[in-house]
Write a protein that holds these residues in place. Structure first.
Motif, short mmCIF file in Angstrom:
data_model
loop_
_atom_site.label_atom_id
_atom_site.label_comp_id
_atom_site.label_asym_id
_atom_site.label_seq_id
_atom_site.Cartn_x
_atom_site.Cartn_y
_atom_site.Cartn_z
N CYS A 51 -22.34 47.69 7.58
CA CYS A 51 -21.15 48.37 7.80
C CYS A 51 -20.85 48.50 9.28
N TYR A 52 -19.84 47.92 9.88
CA TYR A 52 -19.26 47.95 11.24
C TYR A 52 -18.65 49.33 11.61
N LEU A 53 -19.03 49.85 12.89
CA LEU A 53 -18.73 51.04 13.08
C LEU A 53 -17.54 51.06 14.50
N TYR A 54 -18.07 50.39 15.51
CA TYR A 54 -17.47 50.15 16.52
C TYR A 54 -18.08 49.18 17.52
N SER A 55 -17.46 48.34 18.19
CA SER A 55 -17.78 47.20 18.57
C SER A 55 -18.86 47.32 19.75
N ARG A 56 -18.78 48.49 20.57
CA ARG A 56 -20.15 48.93 21.47
C ARG A 56 -21.16 48.87 20.85
N HIS A 57 -21.33 49.15 19.51
CA HIS A 57 -22.42 49.36 18.62
C HIS A 57 -22.92 48.19 18.13
N SER A 58 -21.99 47.55 17.49
CA SER A 58 -22.11 45.98 17.02
C SER A 58 -21.04 45.51 16.50
N SER A 59 -20.86 44.11 16.43
CA SER A 59 -19.53 43.56 15.89
C SER A 59 -20.28 42.09 14.94
N PRO A 60 -19.57 41.59 14.15
CA PRO A 60 -20.06 40.42 13.29
C PRO A 60 -20.28 39.28 14.22
N SER A 61 -19.43 39.12 15.26
CA SER A 61 -19.51 37.84 16.28
C SER A 61 -21.12 38.14 17.17
N ASN A 62 -21.10 39.34 17.47
CA ASN A 62 -22.39 39.50 18.37
C ASN A 62 -23.68 39.57 17.49
N LEU A 63 -23.55 39.74 16.06
CA LEU A 63 -24.85 39.83 15.39
C LEU A 63 -25.08 38.26 14.92
N TYR A 64 -23.84 37.66 14.92
CA TYR A 64 -24.31 36.09 14.56
C TYR A 64 -25.03 35.56 15.84
N LEU A 65 -24.33 35.58 17.10
CA LEU A 65 -25.31 35.27 18.24
C LEU A 65 -26.54 35.74 18.34
N GLY A 66 -26.70 37.10 18.25
CA GLY A 66 -28.16 37.54 18.16
C GLY A 66 -28.91 37.19 17.18
N GLU A 67 -28.46 37.02 15.86
CA GLU A 67 -29.37 36.29 15.03
C GLU A 67 -29.98 34.62 15.40
N ALA A 68 -29.09 34.03 16.09
CA ALA A 68 -29.42 32.65 16.51
C ALA A 68 -30.32 32.82 17.65
N LEU A 69 -30.32 33.82 18.48
CA LEU A 69 -31.21 33.91 19.65
C LEU A 69 -32.62 34.35 19.26
N ALA A 70 -32.51 35.30 18.13
CA ALA A 70 -33.81 35.77 17.73
C ALA A 70 -34.55 34.65 17.17
N ALA A 71 -33.78 33.91 16.24
CA ALA A 71 -34.43 32.51 15.68
C ALA A 71 -35.08 31.73 16.76
N MET A 72 -34.31 31.54 17.80
CA MET A 72 -34.76 30.82 18.93
C MET A 72 -36.20 31.12 19.69
N GLU A 73 -36.30 32.29 19.56
CA GLU A 73 -37.58 33.14 20.18
C GLU A 73 -38.47 33.66 19.08
N GLY A 74 -38.08 33.37 17.91
CA GLY A 74 -39.22 33.74 16.84
C GLY A 74 -39.34 35.24 16.85
N THR A 75 -38.19 36.00 16.98
CA THR A 75 -38.37 37.62 16.83
C THR A 75 -37.76 38.08 15.62
N GLU A 76 -37.66 39.47 15.27
CA GLU A 76 -37.08 39.67 14.05
C GLU A 76 -35.69 40.02 14.17
N THR A 77 -35.18 40.17 15.45
CA THR A 77 -33.76 40.30 15.55
C THR A 77 -33.23 40.26 16.98
N ALA A 78 -32.30 40.49 17.47
CA ALA A 78 -31.94 40.63 18.84
C ALA A 78 -30.75 41.20 19.07
#
Length: 408
Positions: free
Chosen positions: A50-77
């Motif tokens: 569930c999304y609350l408010y974009s200062r907390h997170s947003s779908p677009s930010n989570l897509y990018l974060g997931e890709a960068l976490a994959a690049m660095e080999g971490t759980e999330t970003a």
């Protein structure tokens, strides 16, 4: 199995809302709940998806974060509005009044200024050390130390951190090792070497087009949740939120990072070898003369080379300025700060990106007036670039003119 960061990015496949090959951009600052209870649960951090408010997170930010976490080999970003908007919340989340940080002495000027001038307001002190001397690093740790901070390849002196050994020191003393990997995306994977948190300024190589400012923190799910916590998360409460449109733009550019880093490294390696052969004081991790050349080779994902950053020393600030102005006039690049652009960027860090560091400390760490930092571009004909740069250096007597027979 060898970690291949570009494969991790490539294997992520998103579909847009209407089947688009790019994920749909979520252009909303706030999100609807179908029940009041779900809103309450989300505030409490108990409503996944569930999304609350974009200062907390947003779908677009989570897509990018997931890709960068994959690049660095971490759980999330978690992505942010700038590189400093990633660094500052991490350090504030990990430290409180009375705590202590051990940091590399050669770091980005903004990070240095934050640790030197800003965090003492909150009674957080920092010891700046030569990160390449592991005994000095360990000797600087006190009972109040919480964080060991460094850059994989330091700005601007290109010192290389022994991340694996630093991770061992951090573990022995129950510290968090935070590594800024801005200068070496794909080339070095700090989390795979033991770093707890990996930071990037997305503004630089990752975005690659000098048209956006952004940052990212890559780490465990637990730590990223802490950063985003509505009541106590430094990223949430300090408010450095990345705009959804920018997130979508950076995600598209991330897809070509592996191609760009290959060319940046290839070109920088060629120029560094030529400059060193010409007798210029040249620093580049790909040169055998670099003190940490062998160390870099043990850490690197070999395919992506030694990165796109190099420095030369031309003796004085006046000479450095003359040379940079001439190279700009000849369309060889821009006299500009930052890095990772398709054109070469050059600056004198002592009077620009590291100007926050006092002159006496610059001198102590070996940051001379005549140092020029190059972010080497994606030039298709790097031999031509070299000949033109050398011509500028000859005109200004930085280098002696070669005999015509040598040039023929």
């Amino acid at each position: 199995m060898t970690f291949k960061p570009a494969n991790s990015i490539q294997d992520l496949q998103y579909f847009g809302e209407f089947g688009g090959v790019n994920p749909s951009i979520s252009d909303s600052s706030t999100y609807t709940f179908l029940s009041a209870k779900t809103m309450f649960d989300t505030f409490e951090g108990n409503a996944d998806g569930c999304y609350l408010y974009s200062r907390h997170s947003s779908p677009s930010n989570l897509y990018l974060g997931e890709a960068l976490a994959a690049m660095e080999g971490t759980e999330t970003a978690n992505v942010s509005a700038s590189g400093m908007g990633a660094i500052t919340p991490v350090l504030m989340q990990l430290c409180g009044a009375g705590d202590h940080i051990v940091s590399s002495r050669t770091i980005y000027g903004g990070t240095y200024a934050f640790l030197k001038n800003f965090t003492p307001r909150f009674n957080i002190e920092t010891s700046f050390v030569d990160i390449t001397k592991l005994d000095v690093v360990e000797a600087s740790i006190t009972k109040n130390t919480k964080v060991l901070f460094c850059e994989s390849v330091s700005n601007p002196l290109l010192e290389v951190a022994d991340i694996k050994s630093l991770a061992e020191i951090a573990k022995r003393h129950n510290l968090k090792l935070v590594v800024d990997n801005t200068f070496s995306p794909l080339s070095i994977s700090p989390a795979k070497l033991g770093a707890d948190v990996v930071i990037h300024s997305l503004t630089k190589f990752i975005n690659g087009s000098s048209d956006a400012v952004g940052g990212v923190v890559c780490g465990t799910q637990e730590f990223i949740n802490d950063l985003r916590d509505v009541n106590s998360g430094a990223s949430m409460l300090l408010g450095s939120t990345m705009d959804s449109l920018r997130s979508a733009s950076v995600l598209k550019n991330l897809r070509t990072l592996h191609i760009r880093m290959l060319q940046h490294s290839l070109n920088a390696n060629y120029l560094a070898k030529q400059f060193e052969k010409d007798g210029l004081k040249t620093v580049y991790p790909g040169l055998a003369s670099h003190p940490s050349h062998k160390l870099f080779k043990t850490m690197m994902n070999k395919k992506y080379g030694f990165g796109g950053m190099l420095t030369i020393d031309v003796g004085s600030l006046d000479k450095a300025n003359e040379l940079m102005e001439m190279m700009q006039e000849k369309n060889l690049g821009y006299l500009a700060v930052s890095l990772g652009f398709y054109k070469t960027l050059f600056s004198a860090p002592g009077s620009s990106t590291s100007s926050e560091i006092p002159e006496e400390e610059q001198e102590e760490m070996g940051l001379s007036d005549g140092l020029i930092r190059f972010s080497i571009g994606l030039d298709a004909d790097i031999e031509r670039t070299y000949q033109m740069m050398r011509g500028c250096m000859e005109t200004l007597n930085v280098l002696d003119k070669k005999q015509e027979a040598e040039l023929a």
